[in-house]
Every structure is written in structure tokens, then in C-alpha cells.
Design a protein around this motif. Structure first.
Motif, PDB file in Angstrom:
ATOM      1  N   PRO A 190      15.718  62.872 -55.222  1.00  0.00           N
ATOM      2  CA  PRO A 190      14.413  62.953 -55.895  1.00  0.00           C
ATOM      3  C   PRO A 190      14.510  62.788 -57.419  1.00  0.00           C
ATOM      4  O   PRO A 190      13.526  62.359 -58.033  1.00  0.00           O
ATOM      5  N   VAL A 191      15.664  63.123 -58.006  1.00  0.00           N
ATOM      6  CA  VAL A 191      15.883  62.877 -59.442  1.00  0.00           C
ATOM      7  C   VAL A 191      17.225  62.165 -59.588  1.00  0.00           C
ATOM      8  O   VAL A 191      18.239  62.634 -59.038  1.00  0.00           O
ATOM      9  N   TRP A 192      17.241  61.054 -60.279  1.00  0.00           N
ATOM     10  CA  TRP A 192      18.492  60.306 -60.515  1.00  0.00           C
ATOM     11  C   TRP A 192      18.568  59.941 -61.989  1.00  0.00           C
ATOM     12  O   TRP A 192      17.670  59.281 -62.511  1.00  0.00           O
ATOM     13  N   ARG A 193      19.632  60.455 -62.675  1.00  0.00           N
ATOM     14  CA  ARG A 193      19.832  60.257 -64.113  1.00  0.00           C
ATOM     15  C   ARG A 193      18.570  60.581 -64.902  1.00  0.00           C
ATOM     16  O   ARG A 193      18.191  59.856 -65.832  1.00  0.00           O
ATOM     17  N   GLY A 194      17.894  61.620 -64.469  1.00  0.00           N
ATOM     18  CA  GLY A 194      16.697  62.089 -65.159  1.00  0.00           C
ATOM     19  C   GLY A 194      15.418  61.368 -64.751  1.00  0.00           C
ATOM     20  O   GLY A 194      14.339  61.770 -65.171  1.00  0.00           O
ATOM     21  N   HIS A 195      15.512  60.315 -63.939  1.00  0.00           N
ATOM     22  CA  HIS A 195      14.320  59.581 -63.486  1.00  0.00           C
ATOM     23  C   HIS A 195      13.809  60.225 -62.201  1.00  0.00           C
ATOM     24  O   HIS A 195      14.554  60.325 -61.218  1.00  0.00           O
ATOM     25  N   GLU A 196      12.526  60.639 -62.203  1.00  0.00           N
ATOM     26  CA  GLU A 196      11.954  61.303 -61.032  1.00  0.00           C
ATOM     27  C   GLU A 196      11.224  60.321 -60.128  1.00  0.00           C
ATOM     28  O   GLU A 196      10.613  59.369 -60.606  1.00  0.00           O
TER      29      GLU A 196
END
Ligand code: 6GU
Length: 244
Positions: A190-196
């Protein structure tokens, strides 16, 4: 479906043995036959081209060689013949669907400045012949264009796609999202490198998800393909759409 390809570079078609097209062939859905045009050239150099009448740059493919090749491949059958050329009619999803319904396609790949036009006149009197372009740019020959068309057609054949529904909401496919580009897609985490991932997709609210997807599709169409957006039927747009 039977698919014959005539070219001076049969090696270009090796990718048809892999992935989706390779599986379709293994399953017997597709019968691909690639032919070397030079087999029908009889001089020592197996010449397939000559200088253009009227002058000008480049070379033109000779009609006699193409005539012998096509007579042999066609026999007494009647395939639909496609000649890839940047001066052809546009290849679209609609044309892909039409061609996917044919039992037999024959692609005649030109190189150089093209094939002597009398070849299209000769076979056009006996078969359905279409000169087709895959876009507004110039390739070195028709081979790569045939790979593009073969894959677009092949994935529409019954039994080729794993999920029978995966072609229905493609960009350009008919349906509720007709004439809209597909919007962005997400998977875990659901969150990847701060991207939601957009929260609506995690909400479980199917109505809101459908609305959001339509908005995204419309935004992407406006941004990337303004001419497609301008051609949308106003009757198919709702109040929400018109705010975008
Ligand atoms: Cl079908 N052939 C070539 N040579 N160039 C092209 C094309 C085809 N479509 C776009 N450019």
C-alpha cells in the motif's frame, strides 16, 4: 487462424515463438508460416529489387518475384492480404478485431521504397488486399509492423488470453469506457518509497472505485490524447465528467 508472412528477413519473426503468440501456436490456435521471398528469385544474386521508373531515390521490389511467391503461398485459397506500408490505412483496434475474425491472413513485407504497385492491383482483383500503416513514422521495412499487428490480432483469438475478459476493458476496446484510455493501476504494498496507493482503491466501495477509475481514464485521455477527448460523444458524458 492461419498466418503466412513473406519477407526477405524471416529471422525478424522469431518472437512469434515466444510468450502469448508461442502459446497460441502450441495450442493450435495459430498456424504461422514464414517464407523467404528470395526463394522465388531465380538469378544468381537472388535479386528482389530494382530502380524505380521515373527516377528518384531507393529501390522498388520487383513484381515477378512477388507474383511467384504469392501464387505459391495462396494456391487456390483466398487469404486476406495485408501489405504493411507507412502510406496505408491506419491499423486500429477495430481493424485488429475485424482481422481476428478471418480464417487466413497473408502479410507481404516490403523493404526499400515498397513493392511494385501492380502486385497490389493483381491480387486486389482476386483477394481482399489492404495496405496498412501502424502509425505516423517510417520504419525500415514492414517486418516490425507485422509483429505489432500479429500480436494485436493474436491476443483477440478465442483461447489466447488466460482470462477471457482481459481484452474487454483495454484502451480502445468497445464498452462503457469506450474511447477512453485506461487509467493507472496499483498492487501491493500500500505504500512504496513513500508513494501511497489512492485510498479509494482500498475502501472496498465498488461504486466509488468505478467513479474514480472513470475520472482517471478521462483525465489521462485529456492529457495524452486531446483529439480523442474532443471526439467523445457529449451524450456519454455525465455532470461529473464535464467538471474535469
Ligand atoms: Cl506498416 N511499414 C513501414 N515500413 N513503416 C511504417 C509502417 C509500416 N507503419 C508505420 N510506419
Amino acid at each position: 487462424m492461419r498466418l503466412d508472412i513473406i519477407s526477405i528477413f524471416p529471422e525478424y519473426f522469431a518472437p512469434l515463438d515466444v510468450s502469448l503468440m508461442g502459446k497460441a501456436r502450441e495450442r493450435g490456435i495459430l498456424d504461422v508460416r514464414v517464407h523467404q521471398l528470395r526463394e522465388w528469385a531465380h538469378d544468381v544474386h537472388r535479386t528482389v529489387d530494382d530502380t524505380p521508373y521515373g527516377g528518384g531515390p531507393g529501390m522498388v521490389m520487383k513484381p515477378e518475384v512477388w507474383g511467384e511467391a504469392l501464387d505459391t503461398v495462396i494456391g487456390d485459397g483466398s487469404p486476406r492480404m495485408i501489405v504493411p506500408t507507412p502510406s496505408g490505412r491506419p491499423f486500429t483496434q477495430e481493424l485488429a478485431q475485424e482481422l481476428a475474425a478471418e480464417p487466413w491472413l497473408l502479410f507481404a513485407c516490403g523493404r526499400y521504397e515498397g513493392i511494385d504497385s501492380r502486385v497490389m492491383a493483381e491480387y486486389g482483383a482476386r483477394l481482399r488486399v489492404d495496405e496498412v500503416s501502424i502509425g505516423d513514422y517510417v520504419l525500415a521495412g514492414g517486418e516490425v509492423a507485422v509483429l505489432v499487428m500479429a500480436e494485436a490480432i493474436g491476443r483477440l483469438l478465442p483461447g489466447v488470453l488466460g482470462n477471457a475478459h482481459s481484452a474487454v476493458d483495454d484502451s480502445f476496446a468497445p464498452g462503457a469506457m469506450r474511447n477512453l484510455l485506461e487509467g493507472p493501476v496499483y498492487t501491493k504494498p500500500p505504500v512504496w518509497r513513500g508513494h501511497e496507493v489512492p485510498a479509494v482503491l482500498l475502501s472496498g466501495h465498488h461504486g466509488k472505485v468505478a467513479r474514480w477509475r472513470r475520472d482517471q481514464a478521462l483525465r489521462r485521455t485529456l492529457a495524452n490524447r486531446p483529439e480523442l477527448a474532443a471526439a467523445l460523444d457529449p451524450e456519454t458524458l455525465d455532470k461529473h465528467d464535464r467538471r474535469l
